[in-house]
Design a protein around this motif. Sequence first.
Motif, PDB file in Angstrom:
ATOM      1  N   ILE A   1       0.835  -1.202   0.000  1.00  0.00           N
ATOM      2  CA  ILE A   1       0.000   0.000   0.000  1.00  0.00           C
ATOM      3  C   ILE A   1       0.871   1.254   0.000  1.00  0.00           C
ATOM      4  CG2 ILE A   1      -1.731   1.297   1.309  1.00  0.00           C
ATOM      5  CD1 ILE A   1      -2.833  -1.392   2.280  1.00  0.00           C
ATOM      6  N   GLU A   2       1.925   1.215   0.800  1.00  0.00           N
ATOM      7  CA  GLU A   2       2.816   2.376   0.854  1.00  0.00           C
ATOM      8  C   GLU A   2       3.505   2.622  -0.479  1.00  0.00           C
ATOM      9  OE1 GLU A   2       3.087   4.640   3.202  1.00  0.00           O
ATOM     10  OE2 GLU A   2       1.448   3.556   4.191  1.00  0.00           O
ATOM     11  N   ARG A   3       3.761   1.538  -1.234  1.00  0.00           N
ATOM     12  CA  ARG A   3       4.401   1.692  -2.531  1.00  0.00           C
ATOM     13  C   ARG A   3       3.537   2.516  -3.487  1.00  0.00           C
ATOM     14  NH1 ARG A   3       5.711  -3.631  -5.995  1.00  0.00           N
ATOM     15  NH2 ARG A   3       6.320  -4.347  -3.897  1.00  0.00           N
ATOM     16  N   PHE A   4       2.215   2.402  -3.347  1.00  0.00           N
ATOM     17  CA  PHE A   4       1.302   3.131  -4.230  1.00  0.00           C
ATOM     18  C   PHE A   4       0.631   4.307  -3.521  1.00  0.00           C
ATOM     19  CE2 PHE A   4       1.482  -1.268  -5.746  1.00  0.00           C
ATOM     20  CZ  PHE A   4       1.825  -1.063  -7.077  1.00  0.00           C
TER      21      PHE A   4
ATOM     22  N   GLU B   1       4.428  -9.647  -4.285  1.00  0.00           N
ATOM     23  CA  GLU B   1       4.314  -9.285  -5.699  1.00  0.00           C
ATOM     24  C   GLU B   1       2.923  -9.576  -6.237  1.00  0.00           C
ATOM     25  OE1 GLU B   1       6.285  -7.579  -7.724  1.00  0.00           O
ATOM     26  OE2 GLU B   1       7.392  -7.247  -5.863  1.00  0.00           O
ATOM     27  N   THR B   2       2.293 -10.647  -5.743  1.00  0.00           N
ATOM     28  CA  THR B   2       0.929 -10.961  -6.164  1.00  0.00           C
ATOM     29  C   THR B   2      -0.022  -9.836  -5.784  1.00  0.00           C
ATOM     30  OG1 THR B   2       1.295 -13.347  -5.968  1.00  0.00           O
ATOM     31  CG2 THR B   2      -0.986 -12.587  -5.887  1.00  0.00           C
ATOM     32  N   ILE B   3       0.046  -9.415  -4.521  1.00  0.00           N
ATOM     33  CA  ILE B   3      -0.824  -8.335  -4.060  1.00  0.00           C
ATOM     34  C   ILE B   3      -0.501  -7.045  -4.805  1.00  0.00           C
ATOM     35  CG2 ILE B   3      -1.565  -7.011  -2.044  1.00  0.00           C
ATOM     36  CD1 ILE B   3      -2.388 -10.000  -2.142  1.00  0.00           C
ATOM     37  N   ALA B   4       0.769  -6.804  -5.075  1.00  0.00           N
ATOM     38  CA  ALA B   4       1.159  -5.579  -5.790  1.00  0.00           C
ATOM     39  C   ALA B   4       0.539  -5.536  -7.184  1.00  0.00           C
ATOM     40  CB  ALA B   4       2.677  -5.492  -5.880  1.00  0.00           C
ATOM     41  N   GLN B   5       0.542  -6.674  -7.894  1.00  0.00           N
ATOM     42  CA  GLN B   5      -0.030  -6.696  -9.242  1.00  0.00           C
ATOM     43  C   GLN B   5      -1.525  -6.423  -9.196  1.00  0.00           C
ATOM     44  OE1 GLN B   5       1.859  -6.839 -11.822  1.00  0.00           O
ATOM     45  NE2 GLN B   5       3.763  -7.598 -10.934  1.00  0.00           N
ATOM     46  N   ILE B   6      -2.228  -7.047  -8.249  1.00  0.00           N
ATOM     47  CA  ILE B   6      -3.683  -6.854  -8.155  1.00  0.00           C
ATOM     48  C   ILE B   6      -4.011  -5.448  -7.669  1.00  0.00           C
ATOM     49  CG2 ILE B   6      -5.799  -7.731  -7.098  1.00  0.00           C
ATOM     50  CD1 ILE B   6      -4.368 -10.425  -6.750  1.00  0.00           C
ATOM     51  N   PHE B   7      -3.288  -4.996  -6.652  1.00  0.00           N
ATOM     52  CA  PHE B   7      -3.561  -3.673  -6.078  1.00  0.00           C
ATOM     53  C   PHE B   7      -3.260  -2.563  -7.086  1.00  0.00           C
ATOM     54  CE2 PHE B   7      -2.850  -0.065  -3.196  1.00  0.00           C
ATOM     55  CZ  PHE B   7      -3.985  -0.175  -2.405  1.00  0.00           C
ATOM     56  N   GLU B   8      -2.208  -2.746  -7.874  1.00  0.00           N
ATOM     57  CA  GLU B   8      -1.876  -1.749  -8.895  1.00  0.00           C
ATOM     58  C   GLU B   8      -3.004  -1.616  -9.908  1.00  0.00           C
ATOM     59  OE1 GLU B   8       1.594  -0.701 -12.194  1.00  0.00           O
ATOM     60  OE2 GLU B   8       1.502  -2.691 -11.261  1.00  0.00           O
ATOM     61  N   ASN B   9      -3.584  -2.762 -10.334  1.00  0.00           N
ATOM     62  CA  ASN B   9      -4.711  -2.712 -11.261  1.00  0.00           C
ATOM     63  C   ASN B   9      -5.895  -1.970 -10.649  1.00  0.00           C
ATOM     64  OD1 ASN B   9      -3.410  -4.055 -13.285  1.00  0.00           O
ATOM     65  ND2 ASN B   9      -4.386  -6.033 -12.924  1.00  0.00           N
ATOM     66  N   ALA B  10      -6.182  -2.263  -9.366  1.00  0.00           N
ATOM     67  CA  ALA B  10      -7.323  -1.626  -8.711  1.00  0.00           C
ATOM     68  C   ALA B  10      -7.134  -0.117  -8.640  1.00  0.00           C
ATOM     69  CB  ALA B  10      -7.513  -2.218  -7.313  1.00  0.00           C
ATOM     70  N   VAL B  11      -5.940   0.313  -8.258  1.00  0.00           N
ATOM     71  CA  VAL B  11      -5.674   1.757  -8.158  1.00  0.00           C
ATOM     72  C   VAL B  11      -5.683   2.406  -9.540  1.00  0.00           C
ATOM     73  CG1 VAL B  11      -3.952   3.474  -7.479  1.00  0.00           C
ATOM     74  CG2 VAL B  11      -4.388   1.506  -6.013  1.00  0.00           C
TER      75      VAL B  11
ATOM     76  N   LEU C   1      -9.342   4.512   0.395  1.00  0.00           N
ATOM     77  CA  LEU C   1      -8.899   3.141   0.637  1.00  0.00           C
ATOM     78  C   LEU C   1      -9.568   2.615   1.901  1.00  0.00           C
ATOM     79  CD1 LEU C   1      -7.078   0.744  -0.102  1.00  0.00           C
ATOM     80  CD2 LEU C   1      -5.259   1.815   1.238  1.00  0.00           C
ATOM     81  N   ALA C   2     -10.362   1.550   1.749  1.00  0.00           N
ATOM     82  CA  ALA C   2     -11.075   0.947   2.880  1.00  0.00           C
ATOM     83  C   ALA C   2     -10.516  -0.441   3.134  1.00  0.00           C
ATOM     84  CB  ALA C   2     -12.574   0.868   2.580  1.00  0.00           C
ATOM     85  N   ILE C   3     -10.014  -0.666   4.351  1.00  0.00           N
ATOM     86  CA  ILE C   3      -9.414  -1.948   4.716  1.00  0.00           C
ATOM     87  C   ILE C   3     -10.230  -2.550   5.855  1.00  0.00           C
ATOM     88  CG2 ILE C   3      -7.354  -3.125   5.559  1.00  0.00           C
ATOM     89  CD1 ILE C   3      -5.690  -0.878   4.380  1.00  0.00           C
ATOM     90  N   SER C   4     -10.636  -3.803   5.688  1.00  0.00           N
ATOM     91  CA  SER C   4     -11.366  -4.512   6.745  1.00  0.00           C
ATOM     92  C   SER C   4     -10.770  -5.899   6.913  1.00  0.00           C
ATOM     93  CB  SER C   4     -12.856  -4.612   6.403  1.00  0.00           C
ATOM     94  OG  SER C   4     -13.051  -5.335   5.200  1.00  0.00           O
ATOM     95  N   LYS C   5     -10.810  -6.399   8.138  1.00  0.00           N
ATOM     96  CA  LYS C   5     -10.190  -7.688   8.441  1.00  0.00           C
ATOM     97  C   LYS C   5     -11.063  -8.431   9.446  1.00  0.00           C
ATOM     98  CE  LYS C   5      -5.767  -9.669   9.958  1.00  0.00           C
ATOM     99  NZ  LYS C   5      -4.403  -9.369  10.433  1.00  0.00           N
ATOM    100  N   THR C   6     -11.659  -9.527   8.990  1.00  0.00           N
ATOM    101  CA  THR C   6     -12.481 -10.366   9.867  1.00  0.00           C
ATOM    102  C   THR C   6     -11.797 -11.689  10.189  1.00  0.00           C
ATOM    103  OG1 THR C   6     -13.640 -11.304   7.955  1.00  0.00           O
ATOM    104  CG2 THR C   6     -14.621  -9.349   8.985  1.00  0.00           C
ATOM    105  N   ASN C   7     -10.678 -11.961   9.522  1.00  0.00           N
ATOM    106  CA  ASN C   7      -9.902 -13.170   9.793  1.00  0.00           C
ATOM    107  C   ASN C   7      -8.514 -12.741  10.239  1.00  0.00           C
ATOM    108  OD1 ASN C   7      -7.976 -15.416   9.209  1.00  0.00           O
ATOM    109  ND2 ASN C   7      -9.850 -16.473   8.563  1.00  0.00           N
ATOM    110  N   HIS C   8      -8.093 -13.218  11.413  1.00  0.00           N
ATOM    111  CA  HIS C   8      -6.815 -12.774  11.991  1.00  0.00           C
ATOM    112  C   HIS C   8      -5.772 -13.890  12.026  1.00  0.00           C
ATOM    113  CE1 HIS C   8      -8.615  -8.956  13.326  1.00  0.00           C
ATOM    114  NE2 HIS C   8      -9.702  -9.681  13.576  1.00  0.00           N
ATOM    115  N   ARG C   9      -6.018 -14.947  11.240  1.00  0.00           N
ATOM    116  CA  ARG C   9      -5.055 -16.043  11.211  1.00  0.00           C
ATOM    117  C   ARG C   9      -3.888 -15.719  10.283  1.00  0.00           C
ATOM    118  NH1 ARG C   9      -7.303 -21.001   9.097  1.00  0.00           N
ATOM    119  NH2 ARG C   9      -8.790 -19.716   7.972  1.00  0.00           N
ATOM    120  N   LYS C  10      -2.789 -16.413  10.489  1.00  0.00           N
ATOM    121  CA  LYS C  10      -1.643 -16.286   9.597  1.00  0.00           C
ATOM    122  C   LYS C  10      -1.877 -17.140   8.352  1.00  0.00           C
ATOM    123  CE  LYS C  10       1.909 -15.148  13.007  1.00  0.00           C
ATOM    124  NZ  LYS C  10       3.253 -15.481  13.531  1.00  0.00           N
TER     125      LYS C  10
END
Length: 359
Positions: A226-229, A259-269, A240-249
Amino acid sequence: LSGWLHHRGHHTIARVTLLSVANLWIFTLSFFLDPNSNVSLALLTYVGLPFIVMSWRENRLIVLCLSAMPFVLWIVLMLTNYGNGAFVEVEPEVSVIFGYSHSILVFCGVAVEFAFYDWVTQRYSRALRRSLRAEVRANEAKTTFLSSMSHEMRTPLNAVLGASDLLSSHPQATPDIKRLAKIMADAGSDILALTEKSMAYARITAGPIEADLKPMDPMALIEPVIERFRDKIERKDIELAISKTNHRKVLVDPSLFTETIAQIFENAVSYAPNSGQVKLRIEDGDDGMVKLVIADNGPGVPKEKLGDVFKAFERLDQTYGTNSGGGVGLTIAKTYVGAMRGRIGICPDPDPGARVWVE
């Protein structure tokens, strides 16, 4: 006739004609000659010929019919007792000679078929090995070239990005200079992103990706992305709305997951409009997995195009705008998720925008 058909370009019809006439010719001889002459054994050689002279993949029905024809003709000979005695009488000594000679010819014909089939198989095998070696060399050359290109381009790009930053922050910079400096920075950032994606795509096409799975907190890996973008988010005034209902690792490879999240997040932004919204949710998935959903309120993807979003170089955005990109971001993400034994998909959403999920 077969040669004339071949000359005219009707290769399949020519082969069917040749094999059919040969079968009927042997059947006719067997019908009128003494059974002891063993002429009918020659039909055996025509059982395997269709598989050699024709393509099973392209002419499956024709190959099956031509291969079954000798059996059908053989059964007709059996049922009619080779013409019910209507064959031409020959001397017993001559009949024995015919029987031996025809048996030897049939054996030689079958042996030639096997030898020819083995020769064709070896030829195809050598051609396939040569093709595979050439493909490996091409992939290695491509990876080397892209790696070299990436390193060579980073130096001038860093200079461009640094110069644009200095120009925009100069105390005497006019609004026009700041606007031009912003254009330079955006273009340089796009080129740098394309270079990095090219490197990532070359990596996934060079061979299987090895994942080093570790239990990790997903938010600890997502926050740096997120900080990268952050600059782009603020520049487009995206909520940007962040929600977390699952706290497991999660059990992931940290670098591949990031890198996976970066590719998807970049498209969304990128596809979210100015003053738009991007949502990121971590929730319970199927089969005890953790599910991460990234959604935007951009133009979205039509239902008929959902199957193409993970294909390389599919620029679906060209229909809806002129966002930059190489069309490989989601392809890279899917490969990385598969290496981590996860799942990825995109859902049709009744609301505007796209919703990509990873489990």
